[in-house]
Structure formats: C-alpha cells, structure tokens
Design a protein around this motif. Structure first.
Motif, PDB file in Angstrom:
ATOM      1  N   ALA A 208       0.712  -1.357   0.116  1.00 12.02           N
ATOM      2  CA  ALA A 208      -0.098  -0.015   0.025  1.00 12.02           C
ATOM      3  C   ALA A 208       0.845   1.262   0.070  1.00 12.02           C
ATOM      4  CB  ALA A 208      -0.897  -0.003   1.167  1.00 12.02           C
ATOM      5  N   ASP A 209       0.786   2.140  -0.915  1.00 16.52           N
ATOM      6  CA  ASP A 209       1.393   3.248  -0.935  1.00 16.52           C
ATOM      7  C   ASP A 209       0.884   4.482  -0.163  1.00 16.52           C
ATOM      8  OD1 ASP A 209       3.387   2.409  -2.931  1.00 16.52           O
ATOM      9  OD2 ASP A 209       1.660   2.172  -4.080  1.00 16.52           O
ATOM     10  N   ARG A 210      -0.527   4.451  -0.252  1.00 19.77           N
ATOM     11  CA  ARG A 210      -1.428   5.527   0.407  1.00 19.77           C
ATOM     12  C   ARG A 210      -2.335   4.828   1.273  1.00 19.77           C
ATOM     13  NH1 ARG A 210      -2.253  11.562  -1.684  1.00 19.77           N
ATOM     14  NH2 ARG A 210      -0.048  11.540  -1.660  1.00 19.77           N
ATOM     15  N   VAL A 211      -2.887   5.256   2.495  1.00 19.99           N
ATOM     16  CA  VAL A 211      -4.129   4.711   3.120  1.00 19.99           C
ATOM     17  C   VAL A 211      -4.726   5.902   3.452  1.00 19.99           C
ATOM     18  CG1 VAL A 211      -4.759   3.861   5.326  1.00 19.99           C
ATOM     19  CG2 VAL A 211      -2.644   2.630   3.934  1.00 19.99           C
ATOM     20  N   ILE A 212      -6.096   5.886   3.051  1.00 23.03           N
ATOM     21  CA  ILE A 212      -7.043   6.971   3.432  1.00 23.03           C
ATOM     22  C   ILE A 212      -8.089   6.186   4.204  1.00 23.03           C
ATOM     23  CG2 ILE A 212      -8.571   8.496   2.489  1.00 23.03           C
ATOM     24  CD1 ILE A 212      -7.143   8.452  -0.248  1.00 23.03           C
ATOM     25  N   LEU A 213      -8.077   6.737   5.495  1.00 20.05           N
ATOM     26  CA  LEU A 213      -9.259   6.252   6.605  1.00 20.05           C
ATOM     27  C   LEU A 213     -10.289   7.240   6.647  1.00 20.05           C
ATOM     28  CD1 LEU A 213      -6.963   4.879   9.460  1.00 20.05           C
ATOM     29  CD2 LEU A 213      -8.106   3.760   7.755  1.00 20.05           C
ATOM     30  N   ASP A 214     -11.666   6.880   6.600  1.00 24.07           N
ATOM     31  CA  ASP A 214     -12.715   7.521   6.650  1.00 24.07           C
ATOM     32  C   ASP A 214     -13.317   7.148   7.977  1.00 24.07           C
ATOM     33  OD1 ASP A 214     -15.241   8.598   6.800  1.00 24.07           O
ATOM     34  OD2 ASP A 214     -15.805   7.722   4.831  1.00 24.07           O
ATOM     35  N   LEU A 215     -12.954   8.182   9.160  1.00 22.29           N
ATOM     36  CA  LEU A 215     -12.943   7.897  10.579  1.00 22.29           C
ATOM     37  C   LEU A 215     -14.545   8.282  10.969  1.00 22.29           C
ATOM     38  CD1 LEU A 215      -9.607   8.245  11.596  1.00 22.29           C
ATOM     39  CD2 LEU A 215     -10.622   6.154  11.385  1.00 22.29           C
ATOM     40  N   SER A 216     -15.372   7.366  11.602  1.00 22.55           N
ATOM     41  CA  SER A 216     -16.624   7.635  12.056  1.00 22.55           C
ATOM     42  C   SER A 216     -16.583   7.709  13.433  1.00 22.55           C
ATOM     43  CB  SER A 216     -17.775   6.691  11.495  1.00 22.55           C
ATOM     44  OG  SER A 216     -19.002   7.044  12.405  1.00 22.55           O
ATOM     45  N   PRO A 217     -17.339   8.870  14.087  1.00 21.45           N
ATOM     46  CA  PRO A 217     -17.404   9.226  15.409  1.00 21.45           C
ATOM     47  C   PRO A 217     -18.645   8.173  16.199  1.00 21.45           C
ATOM     48  CG  PRO A 217     -18.559  10.838  14.456  1.00 21.45           C
ATOM     49  CD  PRO A 217     -17.971   9.970  13.500  1.00 21.45           C
ATOM     50  N   ARG A 218     -18.441   6.850  15.594  1.00 27.29           N
ATOM     51  CA  ARG A 218     -19.150   5.844  16.103  1.00 27.29           C
ATOM     52  C   ARG A 218     -18.617   4.754  16.877  1.00 27.29           C
ATOM     53  NH1 ARG A 218     -21.672   6.971  11.371  1.00 27.29           N
ATOM     54  NH2 ARG A 218     -23.863   7.646  11.268  1.00 27.29           N
ATOM     55  N   PHE A 219     -18.952   4.034  17.843  1.00 32.11           N
ATOM     56  CA  PHE A 219     -18.208   2.833  18.318  1.00 32.11           C
ATOM     57  C   PHE A 219     -19.232   1.654  18.226  1.00 32.11           C
ATOM     58  CE2 PHE A 219     -16.287   6.289  20.517  1.00 32.11           C
ATOM     59  CZ  PHE A 219     -14.793   5.912  20.607  1.00 32.11           C
ATOM     60  N   ILE A 220     -18.758   0.527  17.434  1.00 37.13           N
ATOM     61  CA  ILE A 220     -19.328  -0.593  17.379  1.00 37.13           C
ATOM     62  C   ILE A 220     -19.260  -1.655  18.458  1.00 37.13           C
ATOM     63  CG2 ILE A 220     -19.738  -2.596  15.500  1.00 37.13           C
ATOM     64  CD1 ILE A 220     -19.385  -0.462  13.318  1.00 37.13           C
ATOM     65  N   ARG A 244      -0.364  12.754   5.643  1.00 38.17           N
ATOM     66  CA  ARG A 244      -0.303  13.812   4.658  1.00 38.17           C
ATOM     67  C   ARG A 244      -1.254  14.820   5.060  1.00 38.17           C
ATOM     68  NH1 ARG A 244       1.329  15.342  -0.183  1.00 38.17           N
ATOM     69  NH2 ARG A 244      -0.219  16.272  -1.736  1.00 38.17           N
ATOM     70  N   SER A 245      -2.478  14.624   5.595  1.00 38.28           N
ATOM     71  CA  SER A 245      -3.444  15.463   5.683  1.00 38.28           C
ATOM     72  C   SER A 245      -4.501  14.796   6.873  1.00 38.28           C
ATOM     73  CB  SER A 245      -4.162  15.996   4.703  1.00 38.28           C
ATOM     74  OG  SER A 245      -4.873  14.940   3.980  1.00 38.28           O
ATOM     75  N   VAL A 246      -5.299  15.759   7.350  1.00 36.48           N
ATOM     76  CA  VAL A 246      -6.480  15.420   8.004  1.00 36.48           C
ATOM     77  C   VAL A 246      -7.561  16.219   8.163  1.00 36.48           C
ATOM     78  CG1 VAL A 246      -7.192  14.661  10.452  1.00 36.48           C
ATOM     79  CG2 VAL A 246      -4.895  14.226   9.914  1.00 36.48           C
ATOM     80  N   ALA A 247      -8.758  16.022   7.750  1.00 43.43           N
ATOM     81  CA  ALA A 247      -9.807  16.716   7.536  1.00 43.43           C
ATOM     82  C   ALA A 247     -11.002  16.449   7.815  1.00 43.43           C
ATOM     83  CB  ALA A 247      -9.859  17.416   5.866  1.00 43.43           C
ATOM     84  N   THR A 248     -11.735  17.477   8.281  1.00 42.90           N
ATOM     85  CA  THR A 248     -13.310  16.964   8.661  1.00 42.90           C
ATOM     86  C   THR A 248     -14.122  16.911   7.463  1.00 42.90           C
ATOM     87  OG1 THR A 248     -13.141  17.866  10.641  1.00 42.90           O
ATOM     88  CG2 THR A 248     -15.337  17.681  10.063  1.00 42.90           C
ATOM     89  N   TRP A 249     -14.903  15.850   7.042  1.00 42.50           N
ATOM     90  CA  TRP A 249     -15.860  15.761   5.844  1.00 42.50           C
ATOM     91  C   TRP A 249     -17.091  15.609   6.694  1.00 42.50           C
ATOM     92  CZ3 TRP A 249     -14.291  14.761   0.483  1.00 42.50           C
ATOM     93  CH2 TRP A 249     -12.973  15.167   0.166  1.00 42.50           C
ATOM     94  N   GLY A 250     -17.998  16.509   6.980  1.00 38.06           N
ATOM     95  CA  GLY A 250     -19.130  16.190   7.521  1.00 38.06           C
ATOM     96  C   GLY A 250     -18.881  15.894   9.047  1.00 38.06           C
ATOM     97  N   GLU A 251     -19.553  14.847   9.627  1.00 35.44           N
ATOM     98  CA  GLU A 251     -19.001  14.519  11.008  1.00 35.44           C
ATOM     99  C   GLU A 251     -17.769  13.520  10.951  1.00 35.44           C
ATOM    100  OE1 GLU A 251     -22.537  12.502  12.960  1.00 35.44           O
ATOM    101  OE2 GLU A 251     -22.078  10.810  11.840  1.00 35.44           O
ATOM    102  N   ASN A 252     -17.590  13.123   9.897  1.00 43.18           N
ATOM    103  CA  ASN A 252     -16.238  12.180   9.716  1.00 43.18           C
ATOM    104  C   ASN A 252     -15.170  12.859   9.624  1.00 43.18           C
ATOM    105  OD1 ASN A 252     -18.392  10.143   9.831  1.00 43.18           O
ATOM    106  ND2 ASN A 252     -17.386   8.868   8.348  1.00 43.18           N
ATOM    107  N   VAL A 253     -13.887  12.345   9.842  1.00 41.35           N
ATOM    108  CA  VAL A 253     -12.737  12.814   9.789  1.00 41.35           C
ATOM    109  C   VAL A 253     -11.785  11.861   8.549  1.00 41.35           C
ATOM    110  CG1 VAL A 253     -10.278  12.934  10.726  1.00 41.35           C
ATOM    111  CG2 VAL A 253     -12.184  13.656  12.202  1.00 41.35           C
ATOM    112  N   VAL A 254     -11.377  12.386   7.683  1.00 43.11           N
ATOM    113  CA  VAL A 254     -10.676  11.666   6.604  1.00 43.11           C
ATOM    114  C   VAL A 254      -9.245  11.828   6.882  1.00 43.11           C
ATOM    115  CG1 VAL A 254     -10.002  11.571   4.007  1.00 43.11           C
ATOM    116  CG2 VAL A 254     -12.632  11.891   5.097  1.00 43.11           C
TER     117      VAL A 254
END
Length: 259
Positions: A208-220, A244-254
């Motif tokens: 994997a050269d790049r990983v993009i996590l779409d993190l939700s403020p939920r606990f399962i 490389r970057s961290v940004a808020t997309w709606g309620e999630n963090v990318v």
C-alpha cells in the motif's frame, strides 16, 4: 476544513510516482474502534454523506478499483463512479477488479449487469493450482461453467498464482502476481476498497502506497475489523505511514497517510 472537489488532489499524488507496479491506494470507512461493519454485516453507512465523496473521487481518479469476492457476495456493489457530470465531465469509469479464487462472482450480480458501463475483470486461481488444492473434478467442472457464464456477460477473466500461505480450504491469490497482471494491462493507479482480508493482505505485504481512512465518531464494539492479523509482535515491526492531511468531511474525519 474545505471538502470541495478542488481539494481532491489531497487524495492522490500528482503526478503519480513511477513504479514497476500500479500505485496502490487503500481506503475504507471504519468506526472509531476500527470496525467496518457490525457483527451482522451492516455497514451502510459508516461514512458521512460528505465523506462518501472520497470513495467517488477515488473511483473517478484511479484507473481501477479492486475488491474481494466477499465484498461482492455481501454487498453486490457496482463500483461505478456516481459523481454528477460537472464533477466528472469526462464520465470516467474505473476498471472494476474482483479477486475471486474460485470464480464465485454471480452472473446476475450488479457488476456483471453493468459490464457495458465499465470493464469488469474477475481474477481467479490458475486451474492447475485449484486442482492441486484438492478440488473435486465436479467442482472444477462447475467452476469452468461459471467462468463461461461470466464471459458471456462481458466479464473479462484472468488467472494468477495463489499465495504461498494458501490452504486448500481457502485459496488466496498472490497479490504481487495480481499487481503484475494489472500493470501489464496498463493500469497505473489502483484503489483498493476491501474487504478486511484484502486490506490486510496489502498491508501485510507492504504493497500500500497510500492509506485513506474515513473515520466515523461511532463505536460498534464487536463487529468486523478493518485490519486483521499483520504478524506484528513489536512496535518496531508495525506498518508505519506518514500523515499527509487530516480533514473533517461532515461528522467524519478523513485521514490521508502515505509511506
């Protein structure tokens, strides 16, 4: 933070590095405790409406998108870019790749029924290796019949070697062999959507050269984890990326990270 289309170049490096294989982007949505679905398989939607756009941008900008057969059977995805015309004026659609050792992709799946909208390639195990794994002759005949049905639906078929860690009851395709095949077919950028077995394979083999996590403020809690055993016994062996970057997309963090 700004989550506009103009910031999409944060998701892919421009230009792409010159490699002898496709540039690989892993991206998935997960809960705050690392689950991609509940224990029943419910995952719609861990992404926020805004962060779902990340998936669409990657489908537009990468030449191919890849999933495993588990994702196909569980979710029946189309894997098409659904951005409106003003955001995808060239109407780009990725090559859609399925890793499917036993060619179990249903002929009536959404992928097969949309093969006229974008190429679909199903990659399975080489016939000799499937036979050597102990597959019965009837099963081999059934597999060949499924292959013929897929081809009749306009699906492309390819075969690669199996991973050396495969066991007869669960064949795994060689990821390096898959990447070599895609590179030979002219694919230079690959978006890997999952599921967890595929994500784990790419991470474990440092592919994997790049990983993009779409993190939700939920606990399962107990669910389906995004990443399984990587064989890491000490922190020094951990798979390490740089933010490389961290940004808020709606309620999630990318969270975008790279090697």
């Amino acid at each position: 933070m700004n989550t506009s289309i103009e910031n999409a170049n944060l998701l892919l490096p421009i230009p792409l590095p010159h490699l002898s294989r496709p540039y690989v982007v892993l991206s998935w949505a997960q809960s705050a405790d690392g689950q991609i679905a509940t224990r029943t398989g419910d995952s719609k939607y861990i992404s926020s409406p805004e962060s779902l756009q990340v998936q669409q941008l990657l489908r537009r900008d990468c030449e191919a998108v890849l999933v495993g057969i588990g994702t196909v059977l569980a979710d029946d995805p189309r894997l098409l870019c659904r951005l409106p015309e003003e955001q995808n004026p060239e109407q780009r659609q990725p090559h859609r790749i399925v890793l499917d050792a036993h060619f179990q992709t249903p002929g009536e799946s959404c992928l097969c029924s949309t093969s006229n909208e974008g190429p679909v390639l199903v990659i399975g195990a080489q016939a000799a290796q499937r036979a050597a794994s102990g597959t019965e002759k009837k099963d081999q005949a059934d597999t060949e019949e499924r292959i013929q049905k897929l081809a009749a639906r306009g699906v492309q078929i390819a075969r690669v070697a199996i991973d050396e860690d495969s066991v007869p009851s669960r064949l795994k395709l060689s990821i390096p062999a898959v990447l070599d095949l895609l590179y030979e077919r002219g694919i230079r950028s690959l978006f890997v959507e999952g599921g967890s077995a595929i994500i784990t394979s790419f991470l474990k083999q440092n592919l994997a050269d790049r990983v993009i996590l779409d993190l939700s403020p939920r606990f399962i809690g107990q669910g389906i984890p995004a990443v399984r055993d990587l064989g890491v016994l000490s922190l020094g062996e951990a798979k390490h990326f740089r933010t490389r970057s961290v940004a808020t997309w709606g309620e999630n963090v990318v969270w975008v990270m790279e090697r």
